[in-house]
Design a protein around this motif. Structure first.
Motif, PDB file in Angstrom:
ATOM      1  N   GLU A 134     -28.731  -9.627  -7.156  1.00 57.72           N
ATOM      2  CA  GLU A 134     -30.070  -9.983  -7.622  1.00 57.72           C
ATOM      3  C   GLU A 134     -31.029 -10.040  -6.441  1.00 57.72           C
ATOM      4  O   GLU A 134     -30.652 -10.435  -5.343  1.00 57.72           O
ATOM      5  N   TRP A 135     -32.280  -9.637  -6.682  1.00 57.72           N
ATOM      6  CA  TRP A 135     -33.266  -9.614  -5.614  1.00 57.72           C
ATOM      7  C   TRP A 135     -34.670  -9.718  -6.180  1.00 57.72           C
ATOM      8  O   TRP A 135     -34.892  -9.551  -7.378  1.00 57.72           O
ATOM      9  N   GLN A 136     -35.611 -10.009  -5.266  1.00 57.27           N
ATOM     10  CA  GLN A 136     -37.026 -10.028  -5.592  1.00 57.27           C
ATOM     11  C   GLN A 136     -37.695  -8.821  -4.937  1.00 57.27           C
ATOM     12  O   GLN A 136     -37.325  -8.423  -3.828  1.00 57.27           O
ATOM     13  N   PRO A 137     -38.683  -8.227  -5.585  1.00 59.58           N
ATOM     14  CA  PRO A 137     -39.352  -7.072  -4.984  1.00 59.58           C
ATOM     15  C   PRO A 137     -39.925  -7.395  -3.599  1.00 59.58           C
ATOM     16  O   PRO A 137     -40.581  -8.408  -3.401  1.00 59.58           O
ATOM     17  N   GLY A 138     -39.634  -6.516  -2.637  1.00 55.78           N
ATOM     18  CA  GLY A 138     -40.186  -6.653  -1.305  1.00 55.78           C
ATOM     19  C   GLY A 138     -39.642  -7.793  -0.469  1.00 55.78           C
ATOM     20  O   GLY A 138     -40.232  -8.163   0.541  1.00 55.78           O
ATOM     21  N   GLN A 139     -38.494  -8.350  -0.849  1.00 52.33           N
ATOM     22  CA  GLN A 139     -38.003  -9.533  -0.134  1.00 52.33           C
ATOM     23  C   GLN A 139     -37.378  -9.216   1.222  1.00 52.33           C
ATOM     24  O   GLN A 139     -37.256 -10.087   2.073  1.00 52.33           O
ATOM     25  N   CYS A 140     -36.985  -7.961   1.445  1.00 51.72           N
ATOM     26  CA  CYS A 140     -36.278  -7.596   2.675  1.00 51.72           C
ATOM     27  C   CYS A 140     -37.085  -6.567   3.472  1.00 51.72           C
ATOM     28  O   CYS A 140     -37.486  -5.539   2.940  1.00 51.72           O
ATOM     29  N   ALA A 141     -37.312  -6.879   4.740  1.00 47.10           N
ATOM     30  CA  ALA A 141     -38.042  -5.947   5.609  1.00 47.10           C
ATOM     31  C   ALA A 141     -37.102  -4.877   6.142  1.00 47.10           C
ATOM     32  O   ALA A 141     -35.957  -5.167   6.494  1.00 47.10           O
ATOM     33  N   LEU A 142     -37.596  -3.644   6.206  1.00 41.54           N
ATOM     34  CA  LEU A 142     -36.848  -2.552   6.817  1.00 41.54           C
ATOM     35  C   LEU A 142     -37.421  -2.296   8.204  1.00 41.54           C
ATOM     36  O   LEU A 142     -38.638  -2.177   8.369  1.00 41.54           O
ATOM     37  N   GLY A 143     -36.537  -2.217   9.203  1.00 41.35           N
ATOM     38  CA  GLY A 143     -36.965  -1.983  10.571  1.00 41.35           C
ATOM     39  C   GLY A 143     -36.503  -0.625  11.067  1.00 41.35           C
ATOM     40  O   GLY A 143     -35.628   0.002  10.473  1.00 41.35           O
ATOM     41  N   ALA A 144     -37.081  -0.182  12.175  1.00 39.89           N
ATOM     42  CA  ALA A 144     -36.706   1.106  12.749  1.00 39.89           C
ATOM     43  C   ALA A 144     -37.109   1.144  14.222  1.00 39.89           C
ATOM     44  O   ALA A 144     -38.264   1.423  14.553  1.00 39.89           O
ATOM     45  N   ALA A 145     -36.165   0.883  15.096  1.00 41.63           N
ATOM     46  CA  ALA A 145     -36.437   0.917  16.531  1.00 41.63           C
ATOM     47  C   ALA A 145     -36.900   2.295  16.978  1.00 41.63           C
ATOM     48  O   ALA A 145     -37.689   2.428  17.920  1.00 41.63           O
ATOM     49  N   LYS A 146     -36.417   3.341  16.317  1.00 39.07           N
ATOM     50  CA  LYS A 146     -36.772   4.710  16.709  1.00 39.07           C
ATOM     51  C   LYS A 146     -38.271   4.965  16.616  1.00 39.07           C
ATOM     52  O   LYS A 146     -38.794   5.860  17.277  1.00 39.07           O
ATOM     53  N   SER A 147     -38.973   4.204  15.780  1.00 38.92           N
ATOM     54  CA  SER A 147     -40.418   4.410  15.669  1.00 38.92           C
ATOM     55  C   SER A 147     -41.127   4.041  16.977  1.00 38.92           C
ATOM     56  O   SER A 147     -42.261   4.461  17.205  1.00 38.92           O
ATOM     57  N   ASN A 148     -40.453   3.279  17.825  1.00 44.98           N
ATOM     58  CA  ASN A 148     -41.031   2.885  19.115  1.00 44.98           C
ATOM     59  C   ASN A 148     -40.428   3.624  20.304  1.00 44.98           C
ATOM     60  O   ASN A 148     -41.119   3.890  21.290  1.00 44.98           O
ATOM     61  N   VAL A 149     -39.138   3.932  20.228  1.00 51.60           N
ATOM     62  CA  VAL A 149     -38.447   4.453  21.417  1.00 51.60           C
ATOM     63  C   VAL A 149     -37.830   5.831  21.233  1.00 51.60           C
ATOM     64  O   VAL A 149     -37.205   6.355  22.152  1.00 51.60           O
ATOM     65  N   GLY A 150     -37.977   6.435  20.055  1.00 53.09           N
ATOM     66  CA  GLY A 150     -37.339   7.720  19.817  1.00 53.09           C
ATOM     67  C   GLY A 150     -35.900   7.550  19.376  1.00 53.09           C
ATOM     68  O   GLY A 150     -35.443   6.448  19.103  1.00 53.09           O
ATOM     69  N   HIS A 151     -35.156   8.651  19.326  1.00 54.31           N
ATOM     70  CA  HIS A 151     -33.818   8.602  18.726  1.00 54.31           C
ATOM     71  C   HIS A 151     -32.769   7.953  19.621  1.00 54.31           C
ATOM     72  O   HIS A 151     -31.952   7.165  19.171  1.00 54.31           O
ATOM     73  N   LEU A 152     -32.746   8.302  20.896  1.00 58.56           N
ATOM     74  CA  LEU A 152     -31.772   7.758  21.860  1.00 58.56           C
ATOM     75  C   LEU A 152     -30.337   8.204  21.625  1.00 58.56           C
ATOM     76  O   LEU A 152     -29.432   7.770  22.333  1.00 58.56           O
ATOM     77  N   LEU A 153     -30.109   9.049  20.619  1.00 52.15           N
ATOM     78  CA  LEU A 153     -28.766   9.591  20.352  1.00 52.15           C
ATOM     79  C   LEU A 153     -27.709   8.492  20.265  1.00 52.15           C
ATOM     80  O   LEU A 153     -27.817   7.613  19.427  1.00 52.15           O
ATOM     81  N   THR A 154     -26.691   8.485  21.140  1.00 48.79           N
ATOM     82  CA  THR A 154     -25.602   7.509  21.002  1.00 48.79           C
ATOM     83  C   THR A 154     -26.037   6.088  21.325  1.00 48.79           C
ATOM     84  O   THR A 154     -25.302   5.146  21.041  1.00 48.79           O
ATOM     85  N   GLY A 155     -27.231   5.915  21.919  1.00 46.35           N
ATOM     86  CA  GLY A 155     -27.727   4.572  22.210  1.00 46.35           C
ATOM     87  C   GLY A 155     -28.576   3.988  21.095  1.00 46.35           C
ATOM     88  O   GLY A 155     -29.054   2.855  21.203  1.00 46.35           O
ATOM     89  N   ALA A 156     -28.756   4.741  20.001  1.00 47.34           N
ATOM     90  CA  ALA A 156     -29.664   4.305  18.943  1.00 47.34           C
ATOM     91  C   ALA A 156     -29.209   3.008  18.277  1.00 47.34           C
ATOM     92  O   ALA A 156     -30.015   2.119  18.002  1.00 47.34           O
ATOM     93  N   GLY A 157     -27.914   2.906  17.996  1.00 46.75           N
ATOM     94  CA  GLY A 157     -27.411   1.698  17.346  1.00 46.75           C
ATOM     95  C   GLY A 157     -27.592   0.468  18.217  1.00 46.75           C
ATOM     96  O   GLY A 157     -27.945  -0.611  17.733  1.00 46.75           O
ATOM     97  N   ALA A 158     -27.361   0.622  19.527  1.00 42.81           N
ATOM     98  CA  ALA A 158     -27.535  -0.496  20.455  1.00 42.81           C
ATOM     99  C   ALA A 158     -28.994  -0.932  20.496  1.00 42.81           C
ATOM    100  O   ALA A 158     -29.300  -2.130  20.534  1.00 42.81           O
ATOM    101  N   ALA A 159     -29.924   0.044  20.491  1.00 42.60           N
ATOM    102  CA  ALA A 159     -31.345  -0.286  20.491  1.00 42.60           C
ATOM    103  C   ALA A 159     -31.724  -1.064  19.234  1.00 42.60           C
ATOM    104  O   ALA A 159     -32.488  -2.036  19.293  1.00 42.60           O
TER     105      ALA A 159
END
Length: 201
Positions: A84-109
């Motif tokens: 069960e959930w409420q609309p819009g209750q969880c924020a989605l983030g994306a480090a790549k929008s600031n630093v690019g993909h970083l390949l194998t370092g992406a998860g750490a970022a």
């Protein structure tokens, strides 16, 4: 180890509560599989004993490609359909929008970004967000354009977040982290202060 960090007086931002790993059974190098992603995420939540709706922030893999982002978003919607959930209750983030993909370092970022969000009690925005292929309306998710205070759901309840890293060739990882709140020591549990004797140096 957590015990070593406590012993050494290290700064602890959060602890890992669940980990899910999988490989895609279908798809190819640049075309991810929703089935494999959902399998990894479900494993993490089962490992932690959480429901998807227990988290306030999901740091997405977010490759920035129309196909990749649409598949990941649909994977999240499928996962959250089980709780069960409420609309819009969880924020989605994306480090790549600031630093690019970083390949194998992406998860750490992504993990570092999530821990800093907990430290600063702030849900971070996503730069240059484009809604193409991602229908947020009527979903549990929101993408912030500006930073927002990250309030705890109730007093004393740790903040919770998820981090995804979905690599080339369908290697999927999903980690659940929980803000660490050190137990407050009561006055009774504190050792009595000793009075220096005349022999003390």
């Amino acid at each position: 180890r957590f015990s070593d960090a406590l012993r050494d007086g290290d700064q602890i931002y959060a602890t890992i509560k669940g980990i899910g790993l999988s490989n895609d059974l279908e798809g190819n190098l640049l075309a991810p599989s929703s089935e494999g992603q959902v399998r990894a995420m479900r494993m993490a939540y089962q490992n932690a004993g959480w429901n998807p709706s227990d988290v306030d922030l999901v740091e997405c893999h977010a490759t920035g490609t129309p196909v990749g982002d649409a598949v990941e978003f649909n994977s999240l919607r499928e996962l959250w359909s089980e709780s069960e959930w409420q609309p819009g209750q969880c924020a989605l983030g994306a480090a790549k929008s600031n630093v690019g993909h970083l390949l194998t370092g992406a998860g750490a970022a992504g993990l570092i970004r999530t821990l800093l969000a907990m430290k600063h009690e702030t849900l971070p925005p996503v730069a240059n967000f484009n809604k193409a292929g991602v229908d947020l309306e009527g979903s549990p998710f929101t993408v912030l354009q500006k930073a927002k205070e990250w309030k705890r759901r109730t007093a004393g309840q740790p903040r919770r977040a998820a981090v995804s890293a979905f690599g080339f060739g369908g290697i999927n990882a999903h980690v659940l982290v929980e803000e660490w709140l050190p137990a407050k020591k009561s006055a009774k549990s504190r050792p009595a202060r000793s009075t220096p004797s005349s022999r003390s140096p």
